[in-house]
Design a protein around this motif. Structure first.
Motif, mmCIF file in Angstrom:
data_model
loop_
_atom_site.group_PDB
_atom_site.id
_atom_site.type_symbol
_atom_site.label_atom_id
_atom_site.label_comp_id
_atom_site.label_asym_id
_atom_site.label_seq_id
_atom_site.Cartn_x
_atom_site.Cartn_y
_atom_site.Cartn_z
ATOM 1 N N LYS A 118 0.848 -1.190 0.000
ATOM 2 C CA LYS A 118 0.000 0.000 0.000
ATOM 3 C C LYS A 118 0.882 1.238 0.000
ATOM 4 O O LYS A 118 1.831 1.326 0.780
ATOM 5 C CB LYS A 118 -0.916 0.015 1.222
ATOM 6 N N VAL A 119 0.585 2.157 -0.898
ATOM 7 C CA VAL A 119 1.332 3.408 -0.965
ATOM 8 C C VAL A 119 0.336 4.553 -1.135
ATOM 9 O O VAL A 119 -0.812 4.349 -1.543
ATOM 10 C CB VAL A 119 2.341 3.414 -2.136
ATOM 11 N N SER A 120 0.784 5.726 -0.811
ATOM 12 C CA SER A 120 -0.036 6.923 -1.003
ATOM 13 C C SER A 120 0.256 7.533 -2.366
ATOM 14 O O SER A 120 1.355 7.374 -2.905
ATOM 15 C CB SER A 120 0.245 7.944 0.105
ATOM 16 N N GLY A 121 -0.704 8.212 -2.906
ATOM 17 C CA GLY A 121 -0.516 8.844 -4.204
ATOM 18 C C GLY A 121 -1.407 10.059 -4.348
ATOM 19 O O GLY A 121 -2.171 10.419 -3.444
ATOM 20 N N ALA A 139 15.194 7.592 -11.205
ATOM 21 C CA ALA A 139 16.004 8.233 -10.169
ATOM 22 C C ALA A 139 15.208 8.297 -8.879
ATOM 23 O O ALA A 139 13.973 8.335 -8.891
ATOM 24 C CB ALA A 139 16.419 9.643 -10.605
ATOM 25 N N PHE A 140 15.925 8.285 -7.761
ATOM 26 C CA PHE A 140 15.277 8.374 -6.461
ATOM 27 C C PHE A 140 14.726 9.777 -6.242
ATOM 28 O O PHE A 140 15.276 10.761 -6.730
ATOM 29 C CB PHE A 140 16.251 8.022 -5.336
ATOM 30 N N LYS A 199 14.389 7.473 -0.806
ATOM 31 C CA LYS A 199 14.706 6.169 -1.380
ATOM 32 C C LYS A 199 13.477 5.548 -2.055
ATOM 33 O O LYS A 199 13.296 4.335 -2.064
ATOM 34 C CB LYS A 199 15.252 5.218 -0.311
ATOM 35 N N THR A 200 12.631 6.397 -2.595
ATOM 36 C CA THR A 200 11.494 5.934 -3.376
ATOM 37 C C THR A 200 11.659 6.416 -4.811
ATOM 38 O O THR A 200 12.340 7.401 -5.079
ATOM 39 C CB THR A 200 10.161 6.462 -2.817
ATOM 40 N N VAL A 201 11.020 5.682 -5.716
ATOM 41 C CA VAL A 201 11.089 6.015 -7.137
ATOM 42 C C VAL A 201 9.683 6.390 -7.609
ATOM 43 O O VAL A 201 8.710 5.691 -7.291
ATOM 44 C CB VAL A 201 11.616 4.820 -7.943
ATOM 45 N N VAL A 224 7.272 4.321 -5.009
ATOM 46 C CA VAL A 224 7.490 2.935 -4.609
ATOM 47 C C VAL A 224 8.901 2.788 -4.060
ATOM 48 O O VAL A 224 9.858 3.322 -4.637
ATOM 49 C CB VAL A 224 7.282 1.983 -5.815
ATOM 50 N N TYR A 225 9.035 2.050 -2.965
ATOM 51 C CA TYR A 225 10.356 1.846 -2.363
ATOM 52 C C TYR A 225 11.219 0.934 -3.225
ATOM 53 O O TYR A 225 10.725 0.101 -3.986
ATOM 54 C CB TYR A 225 10.220 1.268 -0.952
#
Length: 359
Positions: free
Chosen positions: A21-24, A219-220, A225-227, A183-184
């Motif tokens: 789960k990620v936020s967007g 690129a991060f 440290k997420t792309v 995303v990590y």
């Protein structure tokens, strides 16, 4: 067991989806946004839209006026009159030249003057056409929508002095809503372009929407440290607006493995455990969890006591109320597992100072 609500079950083999789960945030690409600006400066005389209005490309959303338009139109009418006179002069010069009454140079000069006036007329016509003005006299100028979409804001008001750098309104088209998520690094290899993802509105999680990943950053993003990953919303877009926060669920893969209800797993000093019921032959030498009620004597109590063993496990995917596990020590086939109120056994064990068994 009944007095403390302990329930038994079995270790099951289940196919669970490994998800993250990620936020967007919902965004609209710049090619689907537009400021409505006049092609010529002037005073706003009328507005035909308000925030939330849907407009089609080319629809008139405002009118402005500028007296300078009349000057340009006057110049065009003057040039048209000069052209008519120049055409007559060319005809006369041709007749005189044919009758040897005038030199060729005079004819050529008349033709050059006519070509110059026609060029001036063409320039004035294109200038008026480019700003949407008519060639006849009038100071009003229509301002039209450059794209189809919904009016997100109206900036100008009646009487505002506007020009090409002063937007009257802004239009947003939700036909190509995008989704920006992050995303990590550890999950990046499992995310691919073309993959379908699901999301809900953070403030209204009841309805689920779909999107398809279109591109993955290279690129991060800062120190996180997420792309960045970009997706395009597909299917139903009802209720979606640029700038909304969403919660995204990305299905990474499906895994089939030994699983137990998530409530069956307890954590003690950083290690995850499950409890299994030991065979009757292993009962006896420590305090037990009573099966039901108070025992009337020691013999009856021993018959009703149940012995449990604490099994360390490594947790895997969690989905649909189940969690995949890897036992870190051998367990018997068809072992009975505590699936409800395992925390009661852990608490009783810790009180008695028992490390591996509970009664």
């Amino acid at each position: 067991m009944r007095t403390v609500g302990i329930q038994m079950g079995s270790i099951e083999s289940k196919e669970l989806s490994n998800t993250i789960k990620v936020s967007g945030m919902l965004t609209v690409p710049n090619q689907n946004k537009a400021f409505v600006t006049p092609s010529y400066s002037g005073i706003v005389r009328s507005l035909y839209v308000q925030p939330g209005s849907y407009v089609s490309k080319g629809k008139v959303i405002a009118t402005i006026s500028n007296p300078d338009l009349i000057v340009m139109q006057q110049q065009l009418q003057q040039v048209n009159g000069q052209i008519r006179m120049a055409e007559l002069e060319v005809t006369r010069a041709q007749q005189l030249y044919k009758g040897n009454a005038a030199p060729l140079k005079k004819l050529q000069q008349a033709q050059t003057d006519l070509a110059t006036l026609r060029s001036q007329r063409s320039g004035l016509q294109k200038q008026l056409g480019s700003i949407g003005a008519t060639q006849s006299y009038g100071s009003a100028l229509s301002v039209r929508a450059p794209i189809s979409g919904t009016v997100s804001k109206v900036i100008a008001q009646i009487g505002s002095n506007v020009d090409m750098a002063s937007p009257i309104a802004e239009i947003v088209s939700n036909s190509a809503l995008h989704l920006d998520i992050y995303v990590y690094e550890k999950d990046l290899a499992k995310v691919q372009p073309g993959q379908t993802i699901h999301f809900t509105l953070t403030t209204s999680p009841g309805k689920e929407y779909d999107a398809k990943i279109t591109s993955i950053g290279t690129a991060f993003e800062g120190e996180s440290k997420t792309v960045p990953v970009h997706a395009q919303v597909v299917g139903d877009r009802t209720g979606l607006i640029d700038g909304m926060s969403v919660t995204v669920v990305i299905s990474l893969d499906n895994q089939t493995a030994a699983s137990v209800p998530t409530d069956a797993i307890v954590n003690d000093k950083g290690q995850d455990f499950i409890f299994i019921r030991q065979n009757d032959k292993n009962k006896g030498d420590r305090g037990n969890v009573p099966d039901s009620g108070e025992a009337s004597n020691n013999k009856e109590s021993e018959e009703k006591e149940v012995r449990f063993e604490k099994i360390p496990v490594a947790k895997g995917v969690t989905d649909l109320g189940y969690t995949q596990i890897i036992p870190l020590k051998p367990i018997p086939d068809n072992a009975k597992v505590v699936v409800k109120n395992a925390f009661f056994i852990l608490a009783k064990m810790n009180i008695k100072g028992e490390e591996g068994h509970g009664h």
